[in-house]
Design an enzyme around this catalytic site. Structure first.
Site, PDB file in Angstrom:
ATOM      1  N   ASP A  64       0.817  -1.219   0.000  1.00  0.00           N
ATOM      2  CA  ASP A  64       0.000   0.000   0.000  1.00  0.00           C
ATOM      3  C   ASP A  64       0.849   1.267   0.000  1.00  0.00           C
ATOM      4  O   ASP A  64       0.307   2.376   0.016  1.00  0.00           O
ATOM      5  CB  ASP A  64      -0.971   0.002   1.184  1.00  0.00           C
ATOM      6  CG  ASP A  64      -0.299  -0.170   2.536  1.00  0.00           C
ATOM      7  OD1 ASP A  64       0.765  -0.802   2.584  1.00  0.00           O
ATOM      8  OD2 ASP A  64      -0.847   0.329   3.543  1.00  0.00           O
ATOM      9  N   HIS A 140       8.702  -0.798  12.296  1.00  0.00           N
ATOM     10  CA  HIS A 140       7.537  -1.445  11.703  1.00  0.00           C
ATOM     11  C   HIS A 140       7.883  -2.916  11.461  1.00  0.00           C
ATOM     12  O   HIS A 140       8.955  -3.385  11.866  1.00  0.00           O
ATOM     13  CB  HIS A 140       7.167  -0.715  10.409  1.00  0.00           C
ATOM     14  CG  HIS A 140       5.828  -1.077   9.860  1.00  0.00           C
ATOM     15  ND1 HIS A 140       4.701  -1.230  10.640  1.00  0.00           N
ATOM     16  CD2 HIS A 140       5.429  -1.327   8.584  1.00  0.00           C
ATOM     17  CE1 HIS A 140       3.678  -1.552   9.872  1.00  0.00           C
ATOM     18  NE2 HIS A 140       4.087  -1.629   8.628  1.00  0.00           N
ATOM     19  N   ASP A 210       5.013   3.873   8.180  1.00  0.00           N
ATOM     20  CA  ASP A 210       4.245   3.322   9.286  1.00  0.00           C
ATOM     21  C   ASP A 210       5.196   3.032  10.454  1.00  0.00           C
ATOM     22  O   ASP A 210       6.351   2.719  10.230  1.00  0.00           O
ATOM     23  CB  ASP A 210       3.592   2.018   8.857  1.00  0.00           C
ATOM     24  CG  ASP A 210       2.634   2.163   7.689  1.00  0.00           C
ATOM     25  OD1 ASP A 210       2.461   3.287   7.176  1.00  0.00           O
ATOM     26  OD2 ASP A 210       2.092   1.149   7.232  1.00  0.00           O
TER      27      ASP A 210
END
Length: 301
Positions: A64, A140, A210
């Site tokens: 993504d 992450h 992230d």
């Protein structure tokens, strides 16, 4: 400084939401940050010229955040791009893209440069006379970096009224702009503070997505003008944030507060929530200057 949000939702694209991608306008340059699916369409919707993008920064190799990259690179070729393109991202990004270009026999007609990253320490990865970019190491499930963009305004502004009064030749202008004093023919030294003004305020933008809640980044992002920080979950799903190594809205606000940033933009929302205003309500109990990212939205600072 302007931020165009092309996509700001987590995981999968939907008919009305897009995964992470944004364009930062800084010092008359356009930097593409992450490139989820749909990036090309969103660029067209926001009327951002493809030719203005010469540097692309990929945070990590979850789909993504980069599945739109090969399509964009291929489209650049179809548009007869001539400018060099620089892609910054984790080790592996070059192999992934070149394999797709090879199998599809779609090599670019322009120079394509990959700058692969592997350091777990913050490092400068791009710098010219106007902008500096350094990594923000994040935590992450895979190797991930955020990016800190800072203006460079090293040149002072000329006080032409005073310069003309002292009849200083134009050959000294550059010396004055870089902080130098000037000695006149009669032996007097005119201090730079009298000949020039302070340079423009240097704006800064930090992109963090992230990551889990991570106070290690505080020294890097301290006092930035704008922080974009992922806020995938609300506190009711804090256990999922911990499990998937993401951040809650409250945690993002706490980072913003502890780093003394001026503005916080939240994004990377889980699509389980029907109302993103809940993120602002929750984070607002900790930090005041909160902006909610949303697809197609732009922020100017």
């Amino acid at each position: 400084m302007k931020i165009h949000i092309l996509g700001c939702y987590a995981a999968t694209p939907r008919t009305f939401t897009n995964p992470t991608s944004q364009v930062l306008e800084l010092k008359n340059q356009h930097f593409l940050i992450d490139c989820g699916e749909g990036t090309q369409v969103q660029l067209r919707k926001q009327k951002i010229k493809f030719s203005r993008i010469n540097h692309i920064f990929i945070s990590h190799l979850h789909g993504d955040h980069f599945y739109g990259l090969i399509g964009l690179i291929s489209t650049f070729t179809l548009l007869n791009r001539e400018n060099d393109l620089h892609v910054y991202g984790p080790v592996g990004i070059k192999e992934i893209i070149l394999l797709q270009l090879k199998i599809s026999n779609s090599y670019t007609g322009y120079n394509l440069y990959f700058h692969e990253l592997s350091s777990t320490e913050s490092e400068i990865i791009f710098e010219d006379e106007k902008v500096q970019v350094k990594t923000i190491p994040l935590k992450h499930r895979v190797y991930t970096n955020g990016y800190l963009f800072k203006e460079k305004n090293v040149k002072r502004k000329l006080n032409l009224e005073v310069i003309e009064r002292y009849k200083i030749d134009t050959c000294y202008y550059q010396k004055i702009q870089f902080g130098g004093d000037v000695t006149l023919e009669d032996g007097r030294t005119i201090p730079n503070a009298e000949l020039s003004f302070e340079p423009d305020y240097e704006k800064s933008y930090a992109f963090c997505s992230d990551t889990v809640y991570n106070e290690d980044i505080l020294p890097i992002i301290k006092d930035v003008d704008v922080l974009y920080h992922e806020s995938t979950f609300l506190e009711t799903e804090a256990h999922l944030a911990e499990k998937t190594m993401h951040t809650t809205a409250k945690q993002a606000a706490q980072i913003a507060k502890n780093a003394n940033v001026k503005n916080l933009i939240m994004g990377h929302y889980s699509t389980r929530y029907g109302n993103i205003d809940l993120f602002k309500e929750e984070a607002g109990t900790i930090f005041e200057n909160i902006h909610l990212a949303d697809d197609g939205k732009s922020f100017e600072f």
